[in-house]
Design a protein around this motif. Structure first.
Motif, short mmCIF file in Angstrom:
data_model
loop_
_atom_site.label_atom_id
_atom_site.label_comp_id
_atom_site.label_asym_id
_atom_site.label_seq_id
_atom_site.Cartn_x
_atom_site.Cartn_y
_atom_site.Cartn_z
N UNK A 236 45.81 50.38 47.03
CA UNK A 236 46.73 49.98 45.96
C UNK A 236 46.71 48.48 45.75
N UNK A 237 46.99 48.07 44.53
CA UNK A 237 46.95 46.65 44.17
C UNK A 237 48.30 45.99 44.42
N UNK A 238 48.25 44.68 44.60
CA UNK A 238 49.47 43.88 44.67
C UNK A 238 49.94 43.57 43.25
N UNK A 239 51.21 43.21 43.13
CA UNK A 239 51.76 42.90 41.81
C UNK A 239 51.04 41.69 41.21
N UNK A 240 50.82 41.74 39.91
CA UNK A 240 50.23 40.61 39.19
C UNK A 240 50.92 40.46 37.85
N UNK A 241 51.40 39.25 37.53
CA UNK A 241 51.43 38.07 38.39
C UNK A 241 52.39 38.27 39.57
N UNK A 242 52.18 37.53 40.66
CA UNK A 242 53.04 37.72 41.82
C UNK A 242 54.47 37.22 41.61
N UNK B 90 43.12 41.15 39.31
CA UNK B 90 43.64 41.31 40.67
C UNK B 90 42.83 40.53 41.70
N UNK B 91 41.78 39.84 41.23
CA UNK B 91 40.98 39.04 42.15
C UNK B 91 39.90 39.81 42.87
N UNK B 92 39.56 41.00 42.41
CA UNK B 92 38.53 41.80 43.06
C UNK B 92 37.15 41.48 42.47
N UNK B 93 36.14 41.51 43.30
CA UNK B 93 34.78 41.33 42.80
C UNK B 93 33.88 42.52 43.11
N UNK B 94 34.42 43.53 43.79
CA UNK B 94 33.66 44.74 44.11
C UNK B 94 34.60 45.96 44.02
N UNK B 95 34.01 47.12 43.73
CA UNK B 95 34.78 48.35 43.65
C UNK B 95 34.09 49.43 44.48
#
Length: 370
Positions: free
Chosen positions: A48-54, A157-162
């Motif tokens: 699960x992702x963190x809230x954005x914006x924090x 979310x700052x991810x570069x891979x899935x």
């Protein structure tokens, strides 16, 4: 002279051919891919992702305030400020005790004391914490295709891979069917596979058999040479290296298609004609890829038929459709021209046990676009 390939005296029903082909097929192991490579693949389980914006941020450029401090402000009754207002740019974190942003025209800073000329409501001009991505949400649910807008969430979310499942597909082209093989290769790429393409050295069984390799793929496709012509030898080549599950399928078009195995790898032999190859691709190869990628059942669109579809009993027939005024209009049944394939928006199969559908009957069709 080598004896030509022959079809069996009776055709294999499509559902039985598919059931045999899918036997023992399981989803491939997930892999982490860069975002661009993950596009169109089928998502595996993701954290699960963190809230954005924090935290709360400014959604627009302007002055940050607390809304309750501006009650009663107007151009007729400006609210003078004892301290200069804080300017924020879009994306900046909101200052403490501030919950709204006013544009520059709403604050007069020309005099000795700044004056506010309007009221505001809490949240005006502000993007709340979690407003873009709620805490606990997913980039994409497991079993769903990764779309461009999913990559937008991933990057935010700052991810570069899935984490995705990408089946390895080997396409062996039997010389003489380059147009069809290219069509299948492009369709395979659109389906999110890792596809490699080879052309056999010749149309004879030995040349085709030499191009077969089960060690580097999860699904093997042979394009061309499935019929009973004097130079057709794809099925004989597969029989020499592996197992034939069915040859001659009750499918129109595509009755010379075949299914088999090379070791544990499922194999589909597609006819060389584009319409027949597409029929086998949709009804045999895609279900295997869906199983390998862990894809959820494909969605269909249910609409009434604009006119009757008649079909012969005993043969599953492919129907191409286009949408017209919330009805499915039939483009082709059983015989698929290249123009109909290019124009079609959806397809369905009339099963071998059905005589077709009456005009106005609602039918579920698989979308070819979007």
């Amino acid at each position: 002279m080598t004896s030509p390939q022959r079809l069996p005296t009776s055709l294999t029903p499509l559902d039985k051919a598919l059931d045999a082909l899918l036997q023992g097929v399981e989803p491939v192991a997930p892999v982490e891919l860069p975002l661009v490579e993950a596009l169109r693949c089928i998502a595996a389980e993701m954290p699960p992702l963190k809230a954005h914006p924090p935290r709360d941020v400014a959604a627009v450029d302007g002055f940050a305030f607390g809304a309750r401090d501006l009650v009663g402000a107007s151009s007729y009754s400006p609210l003078p400020l004892t301290t200069p207002p804080v300017w924020v740019e879009a994306g900046d974190a909101m200052p403490e005790a501030c919950d709204c942003v006013l544009d520059s025209d709403s604050v007069d800073v020309s005099g000795p004391l700044p004056q506010v000329l309007v009221e505001a409501i809490p949240g005006q001009g502000v993007r709340r914490a979690g407003g873009d991505i709620a805490a606990g949400s997913l980039v994409v649910e497991a079993g769903r295709r990764v779309r461009p807008r999913d990559l937008l969430l991933a990057r935010a979310a700052g991810l570069d891979r899935l984490n995705v499942r990408r089946p390895r597909l080997r396409i062996v082209n039997v010389p003489g069917g380059n147009v069809t093989a290219d069509l299948i290769a492009e369709s395979a790429q659109a389906a999110g596979t890792e596809a490699v393409y080879f052309t056999a050295a010749g149309r004879d069984a030995a040349s085709v058999a030499a191009a077969l390799d089960d060690g580097a793929c999860d699904l093997l496709l042979i394009v061309g040479g499935s019929g009973v012509g004097r130079t057709d030898a794809a099925v004989a080549a597969l029989a020499a290296r592996g197992t034939i599950l069915s040859h001659g399928i009750a499918l129109q078009p595509g009755r010379t298609s075949a299914a088999g195995r090379l070791g544990k790898t499922p194999v589909v032999v597609l006819p060389g004609a584009p319409d027949q190859a597409f029929a086998a691709w949709w009804t045999l190869a895609l279900p295997v890829l869906d199983r390998l990628s862990g894809r959820r059942p494909r969605k269909t669109v249910n609409l009434p038929l604009a006119r009757k579809i008649a079909s012969g009993v005993g043969i599953a027939e492919i129907v191409l459709l286009e949408r017209k005024q919330d009805l499915w209009a039939t483009l082709a049944v059983g015989e698929l021209s290249l123009d109909a394939i290019a124009r079609a928006e959806a397809w369905l199969v009339v099963s071998g046990g059905s005589e077709g559908f009456a005009a106005g009957s609602p039918v579920d069709a698989y979308m070819l676009r979007g």
